[in-house]
Design a protein around this motif. Structure first.
Motif, PDB file in Angstrom:
ATOM      1  N   GLU A   1      -5.108   3.127  -0.096  1.00  0.00           N
ATOM      2  CA  GLU A   1      -5.755   3.643   1.110  1.00  0.00           C
ATOM      3  C   GLU A   1      -4.869   4.570   1.925  1.00  0.00           C
ATOM      4  O   GLU A   1      -5.368   5.355   2.730  1.00  0.00           O
ATOM      5  N   CYS A   2      -3.571   4.495   1.745  1.00  0.00           N
ATOM      6  CA  CYS A   2      -2.637   5.249   2.582  1.00  0.00           C
ATOM      7  C   CYS A   2      -2.709   6.751   2.282  1.00  0.00           C
ATOM      8  O   CYS A   2      -2.383   7.179   1.168  1.00  0.00           O
ATOM      9  N   PRO A   3      -3.104   7.571   3.275  1.00  0.00           N
ATOM     10  CA  PRO A   3      -3.236   9.009   3.030  1.00  0.00           C
ATOM     11  C   PRO A   3      -1.908   9.756   2.956  1.00  0.00           C
ATOM     12  O   PRO A   3      -1.872  10.883   2.475  1.00  0.00           O
ATOM     13  N   VAL A   4      -0.822   9.134   3.425  1.00  0.00           N
ATOM     14  CA  VAL A   4       0.469   9.823   3.424  1.00  0.00           C
ATOM     15  C   VAL A   4       1.492   9.186   2.478  1.00  0.00           C
ATOM     16  O   VAL A   4       2.656   9.566   2.475  1.00  0.00           O
ATOM     17  N   ASP A   5       1.059   8.227   1.658  1.00  0.00           N
ATOM     18  CA  ASP A   5       1.928   7.635   0.632  1.00  0.00           C
ATOM     19  C   ASP A   5       3.225   7.086   1.213  1.00  0.00           C
ATOM     20  O   ASP A   5       4.306   7.319   0.680  1.00  0.00           O
ATOM     21  N   CYS A   6       3.113   6.330   2.333  1.00  0.00           N
ATOM     22  CA  CYS A   6       4.324   5.832   3.003  1.00  0.00           C
ATOM     23  C   CYS A   6       4.557   4.343   2.754  1.00  0.00           C
ATOM     24  O   CYS A   6       5.421   3.745   3.381  1.00  0.00           O
ATOM     25  N   ILE A   7       3.807   3.725   1.842  1.00  0.00           N
ATOM     26  CA  ILE A   7       3.981   2.303   1.549  1.00  0.00           C
ATOM     27  C   ILE A   7       4.728   2.174   0.225  1.00  0.00           C
ATOM     28  O   ILE A   7       4.238   2.577  -0.822  1.00  0.00           O
ATOM     29  N   TYR A   8       5.926   1.641   0.323  1.00  0.00           N
ATOM     30  CA  TYR A   8       6.846   1.569  -0.815  1.00  0.00           C
ATOM     31  C   TYR A   8       6.918   0.153  -1.361  1.00  0.00           C
ATOM     32  O   TYR A   8       6.754  -0.816  -0.624  1.00  0.00           O
ATOM     33  N   GLU A   9       7.200   0.057  -2.647  1.00  0.00           N
ATOM     34  CA  GLU A   9       7.245  -1.249  -3.302  1.00  0.00           C
ATOM     35  C   GLU A   9       8.676  -1.727  -3.482  1.00  0.00           C
ATOM     36  O   GLU A   9       9.493  -1.061  -4.120  1.00  0.00           O
ATOM     37  N   GLY A  10       8.950  -2.897  -2.900  1.00  0.00           N
ATOM     38  CA  GLY A  10      10.231  -3.546  -3.120  1.00  0.00           C
ATOM     39  C   GLY A  10      10.074  -4.545  -4.252  1.00  0.00           C
ATOM     40  O   GLY A  10       9.050  -4.577  -4.938  1.00  0.00           O
ATOM     41  N   ASP A  11      11.060  -5.377  -4.446  1.00  0.00           N
ATOM     42  CA  ASP A  11      11.013  -6.356  -5.531  1.00  0.00           C
ATOM     43  C   ASP A  11       9.952  -7.425  -5.284  1.00  0.00           C
ATOM     44  O   ASP A  11       9.221  -7.793  -6.191  1.00  0.00           O
ATOM     45  N   ARG A  12       9.858  -7.924  -4.044  1.00  0.00           N
ATOM     46  CA  ARG A  12       8.944  -9.040  -3.742  1.00  0.00           C
ATOM     47  C   ARG A  12       7.838  -8.714  -2.757  1.00  0.00           C
ATOM     48  O   ARG A  12       6.924  -9.515  -2.584  1.00  0.00           O
TER      49      ARG A  12
ATOM     50  N   SER B   1      14.101   8.661   3.976  1.00  0.00           N
ATOM     51  CA  SER B   1      12.693   9.026   4.021  1.00  0.00           C
ATOM     52  C   SER B   1      12.380   9.856   2.782  1.00  0.00           C
ATOM     53  O   SER B   1      12.439  11.085   2.808  1.00  0.00           O
ATOM     54  N   PRO B   2      12.054   9.173   1.673  1.00  0.00           N
ATOM     55  CA  PRO B   2      11.871   9.874   0.396  1.00  0.00           C
ATOM     56  C   PRO B   2      10.691  10.846   0.369  1.00  0.00           C
ATOM     57  O   PRO B   2      10.601  11.688  -0.510  1.00  0.00           O
ATOM     58  N   GLY B   3       9.756  10.711   1.308  1.00  0.00           N
ATOM     59  CA  GLY B   3       8.638  11.639   1.354  1.00  0.00           C
ATOM     60  C   GLY B   3       7.528  11.321   0.377  1.00  0.00           C
ATOM     61  O   GLY B   3       6.772  12.197  -0.020  1.00  0.00           O
ATOM     62  N   GLY B   4       7.426  10.077  -0.032  1.00  0.00           N
ATOM     63  CA  GLY B   4       6.340   9.679  -0.917  1.00  0.00           C
ATOM     64  C   GLY B   4       6.734   8.551  -1.832  1.00  0.00           C
ATOM     65  O   GLY B   4       7.714   8.650  -2.575  1.00  0.00           O
ATOM     66  N   ALA B   5       5.967   7.466  -1.773  1.00  0.00           N
ATOM     67  CA  ALA B   5       6.282   6.288  -2.575  1.00  0.00           C
ATOM     68  C   ALA B   5       5.965   6.481  -4.051  1.00  0.00           C
ATOM     69  O   ALA B   5       6.663   5.969  -4.918  1.00  0.00           O
TER      70      ALA B   5
ATOM     71  N   LYS C   1       6.215   9.007  -6.134  1.00  0.00           N
ATOM     72  CA  LYS C   1       7.250   9.648  -6.951  1.00  0.00           C
ATOM     73  C   LYS C   1       8.515   8.818  -7.042  1.00  0.00           C
ATOM     74  O   LYS C   1       9.269   8.928  -8.000  1.00  0.00           O
ATOM     75  N   LEU C   2       8.745   7.971  -6.039  1.00  0.00           N
ATOM     76  CA  LEU C   2       9.956   7.140  -6.039  1.00  0.00           C
ATOM     77  C   LEU C   2       9.817   5.950  -6.982  1.00  0.00           C
ATOM     78  O   LEU C   2      10.759   5.586  -7.674  1.00  0.00           O
TER      79      LEU C   2
END
Length: 108
Positions: A20-31, A81-85, A87-88
């Motif tokens: 749902e995030c329009p700016v791709d700012c939610i990143y995935e950690g290990d847990r 601030s990688p600018g997008g989850a 691609k990271l």
């Protein structure tokens, strides 16, 4: 201000919020998942789709989960601030706060 992902996300990582995030700012950690506070545009699209109600506006984080506001920011201390989850990709670490949280069982 930003949105904050809290305790119910740990060991669940549903990822409906990412879609749902329009700016791709939610990143995935290990847990768990983390919102990059500098990239979040406060649109609120993530909040209603979380199946475990783990996402709150920063001012509305329940008292028992206040530490997660700092934990979301701490996750990005080295990442910046990688600018997008997307691609990271997923990361193999979490904020230090999670080290003291036992594994969570979720009913799917």
């Amino acid at each position: 201000m930003t949105y904050v992902i809290t305790f119910p996300c740990i060991d669940l990582k549903d990822k409906a919020c990412i879609e749902e995030c329009p700016v791709d700012c939610i990143y995935e950690g290990d847990r768990m998942l983390y919102i990059q506070p500098d990239e979040c545009v406060d649109c609120g699209a993530c909040e209603p789709v979380c199946p475990v109600e783990a996402i709150f506006y920063e001012d509305d984080v329940p008292e028992q989960w206040k530490d997660y506001t700092a934990a979301n920011a701490e996750f990005f201390v080295d990442l910046g601030s990688p600018g997008g989850a997307a691609k990271l990709g997923a990361q193999d670490f979490d904020a230090a706060l999670l080290a003291s949280v036992p594994p969570q069982q979720h009913d799917h």
